[in-house]
Write a protein that holds these residues in place. Sequence first.
Motif, mmCIF file in Angstrom:
data_model
loop_
_atom_site.group_PDB
_atom_site.id
_atom_site.type_symbol
_atom_site.label_atom_id
_atom_site.label_comp_id
_atom_site.label_asym_id
_atom_site.label_seq_id
_atom_site.Cartn_x
_atom_site.Cartn_y
_atom_site.Cartn_z
ATOM 1 N N ASP A 98 -19.142 -23.649 -66.944
ATOM 2 C CA ASP A 98 -19.590 -22.835 -68.032
ATOM 3 C C ASP A 98 -19.348 -21.292 -67.820
ATOM 4 O O ASP A 98 -19.953 -20.395 -68.444
ATOM 5 N N ALA A 99 -18.328 -20.992 -67.232
ATOM 6 C CA ALA A 99 -17.839 -19.585 -67.026
ATOM 7 C C ALA A 99 -16.558 -19.337 -67.815
ATOM 8 O O ALA A 99 -16.022 -17.846 -67.725
ATOM 9 N N GLY A 100 -15.895 -19.996 -68.851
ATOM 10 C CA GLY A 100 -14.965 -19.645 -69.582
ATOM 11 C C GLY A 100 -13.757 -19.710 -68.960
ATOM 12 O O GLY A 100 -12.666 -19.058 -69.567
ATOM 13 N N CYS A 101 -13.424 -20.308 -67.768
ATOM 14 C CA CYS A 101 -12.196 -20.450 -67.335
ATOM 15 C C CYS A 101 -12.063 -22.128 -66.897
ATOM 16 O O CYS A 101 -12.802 -23.029 -67.262
ATOM 17 N N THR A 102 -10.824 -22.562 -66.230
ATOM 18 C CA THR A 102 -10.755 -23.806 -66.058
ATOM 19 C C THR A 102 -11.722 -24.321 -65.061
ATOM 20 O O THR A 102 -12.227 -23.498 -64.119
ATOM 21 N N ASP A 103 -12.479 -25.483 -65.488
ATOM 22 C CA ASP A 103 -13.291 -25.724 -64.414
ATOM 23 C C ASP A 103 -12.813 -26.668 -63.418
ATOM 24 O O ASP A 103 -11.727 -26.911 -63.269
ATOM 25 N N GLN A 104 -13.432 -26.543 -62.174
ATOM 26 C CA GLN A 104 -12.795 -26.909 -60.833
ATOM 27 C C GLN A 104 -12.375 -28.362 -61.000
ATOM 28 O O GLN A 104 -11.556 -29.024 -60.144
ATOM 29 N N PHE A 105 -13.259 -29.243 -61.568
ATOM 30 C CA PHE A 105 -13.103 -30.620 -62.085
ATOM 31 C C PHE A 105 -11.711 -30.811 -62.649
ATOM 32 O O PHE A 105 -10.687 -31.624 -62.152
ATOM 33 N N GLU A 106 -11.634 -30.028 -63.760
ATOM 34 C CA GLU A 106 -10.363 -30.186 -64.436
ATOM 35 C C GLU A 106 -9.018 -29.832 -63.490
ATOM 36 O O GLU A 106 -7.886 -30.268 -63.417
ATOM 37 N N GLN A 107 -9.453 -28.684 -62.786
ATOM 38 C CA GLN A 107 -8.446 -28.099 -62.084
ATOM 39 C C GLN A 107 -7.826 -29.170 -61.220
ATOM 40 O O GLN A 107 -6.582 -29.171 -60.667
ATOM 41 N N HIS A 108 -8.908 -29.919 -60.403
ATOM 42 C CA HIS A 108 -8.386 -30.996 -59.232
ATOM 43 C C HIS A 108 -7.702 -32.036 -59.997
ATOM 44 O O HIS A 108 -6.722 -32.276 -59.421
ATOM 45 N N ILE A 109 -8.197 -32.444 -61.284
ATOM 46 C CA ILE A 109 -7.427 -33.490 -61.969
ATOM 47 C C ILE A 109 -5.897 -32.795 -62.173
ATOM 48 O O ILE A 109 -4.813 -33.858 -62.004
ATOM 49 N N ARG A 110 -5.767 -31.709 -62.592
ATOM 50 C CA ARG A 110 -4.583 -31.206 -62.860
ATOM 51 C C ARG A 110 -3.445 -31.144 -61.785
ATOM 52 O O ARG A 110 -2.610 -31.496 -61.952
ATOM 53 N N ALA A 111 -4.281 -31.052 -60.570
ATOM 54 C CA ALA A 111 -3.300 -30.782 -59.244
ATOM 55 C C ALA A 111 -2.810 -32.106 -59.215
ATOM 56 O O ALA A 111 -1.614 -32.301 -58.742
ATOM 57 N N LEU A 112 -3.527 -33.205 -59.268
ATOM 58 C CA LEU A 112 -3.102 -34.504 -58.616
ATOM 59 C C LEU A 112 -2.463 -35.208 -59.723
ATOM 60 O O LEU A 112 -1.597 -36.295 -59.703
ATOM 61 N N ALA A 113 -2.757 -34.972 -60.983
ATOM 62 C CA ALA A 113 -1.721 -35.523 -62.174
ATOM 63 C C ALA A 113 -0.331 -34.690 -62.330
ATOM 64 O O ALA A 113 0.391 -35.144 -62.939
ATOM 65 N N GLY A 114 -0.202 -33.744 -61.414
ATOM 66 C CA GLY A 114 1.310 -33.045 -61.612
ATOM 67 C C GLY A 114 1.153 -31.981 -62.826
ATOM 68 O O GLY A 114 2.266 -31.796 -63.125
ATOM 69 N N LEU A 115 0.136 -31.688 -63.324
ATOM 70 C CA LEU A 115 0.044 -30.746 -64.559
ATOM 71 C C LEU A 115 0.205 -29.404 -63.590
ATOM 72 O O LEU A 115 -0.516 -29.140 -62.650
#
Length: 358
Positions: free
Chosen positions: A284-301
Motif C-alpha cells: 500500500d505504498a504506491g510502489c511495486t509490492d513485494q509479492f508482485e515483484q517476486h512473481i515478476r522475477a520468477l516469470a522472467g518479467l
Amino acid sequence: MTSAALKPGSVIGIFGGGQLGRMLAQAATQLGYKTHIYDVFANTPAGRVSEYHTAAQYDDLLAIENFAKACDVITYEFENIPSAAILEAGKHAPIFPSAKALEISHDRFTEKTFLRDQANVPVIDFFKIETMEELSHALSVFDGPCVLKTRRFGYDGKGQIKINNPKEIKSGFARLGGADLIAEKFAPFVREFSIIAARDQNGEIACYPITENVHKDHRLHTSVAPAPDPQNISEEAHAITHRILKAFEYVGVMGIEFFEMSDGRLIVNEIAPRVHNSGHWTQDAGCTDQFEQHIRALAGLPLGSPKPKHTVRMTNLIGDEIKQAGELAKQAQTFVHDYDKQDIRPGRKMGHVNEIIG
Ligand code: AMP
C-alpha cells in the motif's frame, strides 16, 4: 542472456498454503497467471484463492513429481521444505529461488558461514556448538553474553536462548537439545531493520528502502518504511544487500534482517529466501509490492519500481486482534489484509494492517 517471459495463463507452483502463498497467488492472478498450491492440508488460505491445489506430504515424491509437471515454474513461501522435495520438483520445472539458496538458509551455521565467506558481508562472531566445552570456549572468546540457537527450524525467537555467564551453560545447552547448535556473540544493537530486495533472471536488482522492525513476544509487531536513517546507513545496507543477492545468484525476493549498532556498524542477522513479513508495507505504498515483484522475477518479467510514494506502518494482527479489522478498515489511509484463516489461535498471524503515515 535475456530470458523469455512466462505467458499469461501459465501455472506458477507454490510450496506452502499460508498467508505468504496466498498473497503471492493474488499477485500472480493480477498478472494473468494461474497458481497451484502444494500443502499438507487440503483447505488453506492460499489454496482458497488458487486455481489448483495439491494436498500431500513433503515426502510424497510422486505427488511432488505430478505437481511439478503441472507447473511452468515453482517457488515457495517458507524455507523449511525438505531438500529432497525441492530436488524432485526441480527435475520437472524451474525453481526460484534456487535449491542452493534454500539449502544454505536451512541451517544458521551454513548461512552465516556463506554470508561471511562467500558474500563478504558482516555477521556476528559465531561458533558451531556440539558440546558444553565448546559452548564454554565460545563464551570465553566472546568475553560477554551469547545467544545460543538451534541450527535448524528456528523461527520467531523459538529455539534460542541468551546465555549470560558460564553458570547458565548447562541448563541452556540442555534446553536446546544439546546438539546441532550455534553460539552467536550477543549484539547490543540500537535497532533492527530489514531490506526487501529482488533480483531478476538477468541479474538486475531492485532494493526497497530500509524498514525499521519492532518485535513483541519474539514476533514481528510493526514495520515502518522508509525508516528514518539518523546514522546514514542506508547506502551501506543496500551495498550489502547487492553482495548477498549476487553471491547467491539469486532470483526472486529476499528479506535480509540487520542489526544497527550505536556506532553505525551493520551486522546481517539472517536472510529469508522468500517474501517477508517486514515487506508487507509495500502493498500500500504506491510502489511495486513485494509479492508482485517476486512473481515478476520468477516469470522472467522486468522488476517494478521499489520506490514508495508514501511512508507506511505495517502492524501484524495476531490472534484476536483480527477482530479489530472491521473498525481499522473504517479509517482513511488504512488498509486491512485478512488472511482468511479459519481458526483464531493466540500467537497466530491472522492478518495485517498498513497505515499510510506520511
Ligand atoms: P533470529 O531468529 O535469529 O532472527 O532471532 C530473533 C531475534 O532475537 C532477533 O530479531 C533479535 O531481536 C534477537 N537476536 C538474535 N540473535 C541475536 C544476537 N546475536 N544478539 C542480540 N540479539 C539477537
